[in-house]
Scaffold this active site. Structure first.
Site, PDB file in Angstrom:
ATOM      1  N   ARG A  30       0.801  -1.286   0.280  1.00  9.86           N
ATOM      2  CA  ARG A  30       0.047  -0.124   0.059  1.00  9.86           C
ATOM      3  C   ARG A  30       0.820   1.287   0.007  1.00  9.86           C
ATOM      4  O   ARG A  30       0.635   2.195  -0.657  1.00  9.86           O
ATOM      5  CB  ARG A  30      -0.986  -0.103   1.157  1.00  9.86           C
ATOM      6  CG  ARG A  30      -0.512   0.115   2.523  1.00  9.86           C
ATOM      7  CD  ARG A  30      -1.205  -0.917   3.370  1.00  9.86           C
ATOM      8  NE  ARG A  30      -0.492  -2.421   3.239  1.00  9.86           N
ATOM      9  CZ  ARG A  30      -1.216  -3.450   3.046  1.00  9.86           C
ATOM     10  NH1 ARG A  30      -2.426  -3.302   2.860  1.00  9.86           N
ATOM     11  NH2 ARG A  30      -0.411  -4.358   2.829  1.00  9.86           N
ATOM     12  N   THR A  31       1.878   1.216   0.691  1.00 14.90           N
ATOM     13  CA  THR A  31       2.636   2.374   0.831  1.00 14.90           C
ATOM     14  C   THR A  31       3.173   2.802  -0.611  1.00 14.90           C
ATOM     15  O   THR A  31       3.108   4.054  -1.303  1.00 14.90           O
ATOM     16  CB  THR A  31       3.923   2.468   1.748  1.00 14.90           C
ATOM     17  OG1 THR A  31       3.431   1.897   3.019  1.00 14.90           O
ATOM     18  CG2 THR A  31       4.477   3.844   1.866  1.00 14.90           C
ATOM     19  N   LYS A  75      26.540  -3.747  -5.396  1.00 13.02           N
ATOM     20  CA  LYS A  75      27.920  -3.567  -5.783  1.00 13.02           C
ATOM     21  C   LYS A  75      28.556  -2.878  -4.795  1.00 13.02           C
ATOM     22  O   LYS A  75      29.836  -2.596  -5.113  1.00 13.02           O
ATOM     23  CB  LYS A  75      28.041  -3.016  -7.084  1.00 13.02           C
ATOM     24  CG  LYS A  75      27.209  -3.792  -8.400  1.00 13.02           C
ATOM     25  CD  LYS A  75      27.340  -3.163  -9.573  1.00 13.02           C
ATOM     26  CE  LYS A  75      26.227  -3.414 -10.454  1.00 13.02           C
ATOM     27  NZ  LYS A  75      26.215  -2.520 -11.618  1.00 13.02           N
ATOM     28  N   ARG A  94      11.887   3.362   0.818  1.00 14.37           N
ATOM     29  CA  ARG A  94      11.813   2.658   1.804  1.00 14.37           C
ATOM     30  C   ARG A  94      13.153   1.846   1.952  1.00 14.37           C
ATOM     31  O   ARG A  94      13.424   1.587   1.010  1.00 14.37           O
ATOM     32  CB  ARG A  94      10.453   1.975   1.880  1.00 14.37           C
ATOM     33  CG  ARG A  94      10.635   0.726   2.864  1.00 14.37           C
ATOM     34  CD  ARG A  94       9.187   0.038   2.776  1.00 14.37           C
ATOM     35  NE  ARG A  94       8.246   0.558   3.474  1.00 14.37           N
ATOM     36  CZ  ARG A  94       6.930   0.107   3.477  1.00 14.37           C
ATOM     37  NH1 ARG A  94       6.772  -1.142   3.123  1.00 14.37           N
ATOM     38  NH2 ARG A  94       5.974   0.883   3.916  1.00 14.37           N
ATOM     39  N   HIS A 114       7.918   5.650  10.145  1.00 11.99           N
ATOM     40  CA  HIS A 114       6.955   5.543   8.836  1.00 11.99           C
ATOM     41  C   HIS A 114       6.059   6.980   8.833  1.00 11.99           C
ATOM     42  O   HIS A 114       5.061   6.764   9.544  1.00 11.99           O
ATOM     43  CB  HIS A 114       6.062   4.218   8.835  1.00 11.99           C
ATOM     44  CG  HIS A 114       5.717   3.763   7.672  1.00 11.99           C
ATOM     45  ND1 HIS A 114       5.595   4.717   6.554  1.00 11.99           N
ATOM     46  CD2 HIS A 114       5.059   2.589   7.358  1.00 11.99           C
ATOM     47  CE1 HIS A 114       4.897   4.058   5.606  1.00 11.99           C
ATOM     48  NE2 HIS A 114       4.610   2.808   6.281  1.00 11.99           N
TER      49      HIS A 114
HETATM   50  N1   CP Z   1       1.273   0.010   6.142  1.00 11.17           N
HETATM   51  C1   CP Z   1       2.208  -0.460   5.457  1.00 11.17           C
HETATM   52  O1   CP Z   1       3.340   0.011   5.340  1.00 11.17           O
HETATM   53  O2   CP Z   1       1.882  -1.113   4.254  1.00 11.17           O
HETATM   54  P1   CP Z   1       2.833  -1.807   3.254  1.00 11.17           P
HETATM   55  O3   CP Z   1       4.209  -2.511   3.753  1.00 11.17           O
HETATM   56  O4   CP Z   1       2.237  -2.597   2.327  1.00 11.17           O
HETATM   57  O5   CP Z   1       3.458  -0.756   2.380  1.00 11.17           O
END
Ligand code: CP
Length: 337
Positions: A57-58, A86, A107, A135
């Site tokens: 989702r993110t 590398k 991420r 997050h």
């Molecule tokens: N909530 C969340 O970070 O979901 P994902 O890991 O699917 O992005």
């Protein structure tokens, strides 16, 4: 804070007025996210969407949010397919990738990695999760959802009672959400976890220093009583040294219809950042609550698009231009639910 050009790395950057500004812009994104209107305000802009850890989702909602504002998305999704394998540094990667993009979402599994990357970036970097650390966009969408859910019950974030349940040690969403909620007044936190997976002591101390009440317990039944929000989390298996170690905790705390009815006050909002672990040995949030009106998990995921659109609009400084460049969409847009 000044949003244009800013990196968004931690919720500790925000004051309460900044959060309220993000929510105000998120509200204004509703016609675009709901496909009633479209805008090309970011026509020609490129998002570098770099995910070096799994995500559904993110990653997709950041990409959709950018597309909904008219921009293009370039995805990097596998650390093995990048030159990080590398031996290239995050600094060099940041310097290079910022030449190809107008804004970057990243991420990465290591705490502090996104901040290190951002030091070299010439364009704004938004932290989409750095290991167990933070997050920020999830915390913003969670708090935005909490605000909406409580408002429909004539309540406010100030004075609310929230229970956080599960792996509070490794869960970056509960770390960021706690820090963000600490900007509000007189909140009661009930932190329910195995002792070994408790919320980091520094976060608990900061909450108390800000005047909030914090109760830490391993007893889920007593902890569920008298909350406005229950926020469940998955055992973060990927942060443990081994699967057998994670197995020790999996399935320890579960919420289902029967437990909810027995212990939670009616209308308690049920939240989870997702993904929930729906395997039989885990199942921390049971499918038998899927039709419950207080289950807000899919309202959270929908709200994620609004909040992420707001972050792009603010950091790329286009808030005032969106409506000017908008029009109705051409296609059938009614959603079934
Ligand atoms: N909530 C969340 O970070 O979901 P994902 O890991 O699917 O992005």
């Amino acid at each position: 804070m000044r949003f244009p050009g800013a990196h968004i790395l931690s919720v500790t950057q925000f004051e309460r007025a900044d959060v309220e500004r993000i929510f105000e812009v998120a509200d204004s994104m509703r016609p675009y996210a709901h496909r009633e209107r479209m805008t090309k305000v970011l026509d020609g802009a490129i998002l570098g969407n770099m995910f070096f850890e799994p995500s559904t989702r993110t990653r997709v909602s950041f990409g959709c949010a950018f597309n909904l504002l008219g921009g293009e998305v370039r995805e990097t999704t596998d650390i093995k397919a990048s030159s990080l394998t590398k031996g290239e540094s995050l600094y060099d990667t940041g310097r290079v990738m910022s030449g190809y993009s107008d804004i970057i979402v990243m991420r990465h599994p290591q705490a502090g990695s996104v901040a290190e990357f951002a030091k070299a970036s010439r364009v704004p970097v938004l932290n989409a999760g750095d290991g167990p650390n933070e997050h920020p966009s999830q915390a913003l969408l969670d708090l935005y959802t909490i605000k909406k859910e409580l408002k429909s019950r004539q309540q406010t974030i100030d004075g609310m009672h929230i229970a956080m349940i599960g792996d509070l040690k490794h869960g970056r969403t509960v770390h960021s959400l706690s820090k963000l909620v600490s900007l509000y007044k007189k909140v009661k936190f009930t932190l329910i976890s195995p002792r070994e997976l408790a919320m980091p002591a520094g976060i608990v101390e900061d909450l108390r220093r800000c005047g909030h009440e914090v109760v830490e317990t391993e007893d889920m039944e007593s902890g569920l009583v008298s909350n406005d929000i229950v926020y469940l989390t998955r055992i973060q298996e990927e942060r443990f040294a081994s699967k057998p170690e994670a197995d020790l905790y999996r399935g320890r705390f579960r919420l289902n219809q029967s437990i909810y009815t027995q212990y939670c006050q009616p209308n308690t909002v049920i939240m989870h950042p997702l993904p929930r672990d729906s395997r039989d040995d885990a199942n921390e949030l049971d499918n038998d609550l899927n039709q419950h009106p207080s289950l807000a998990i899919f309202r959270q995921t929908d709200n994620g698009v609004l909040v992420r659109m707001a972050l792009f609009a603010l950091t790329l400084d286009v808030c005032e231009q969106i409506d000017k460049s908008s029009r109705e969409v051409n296609w059938y847009t009614e959603r079934r639910f």
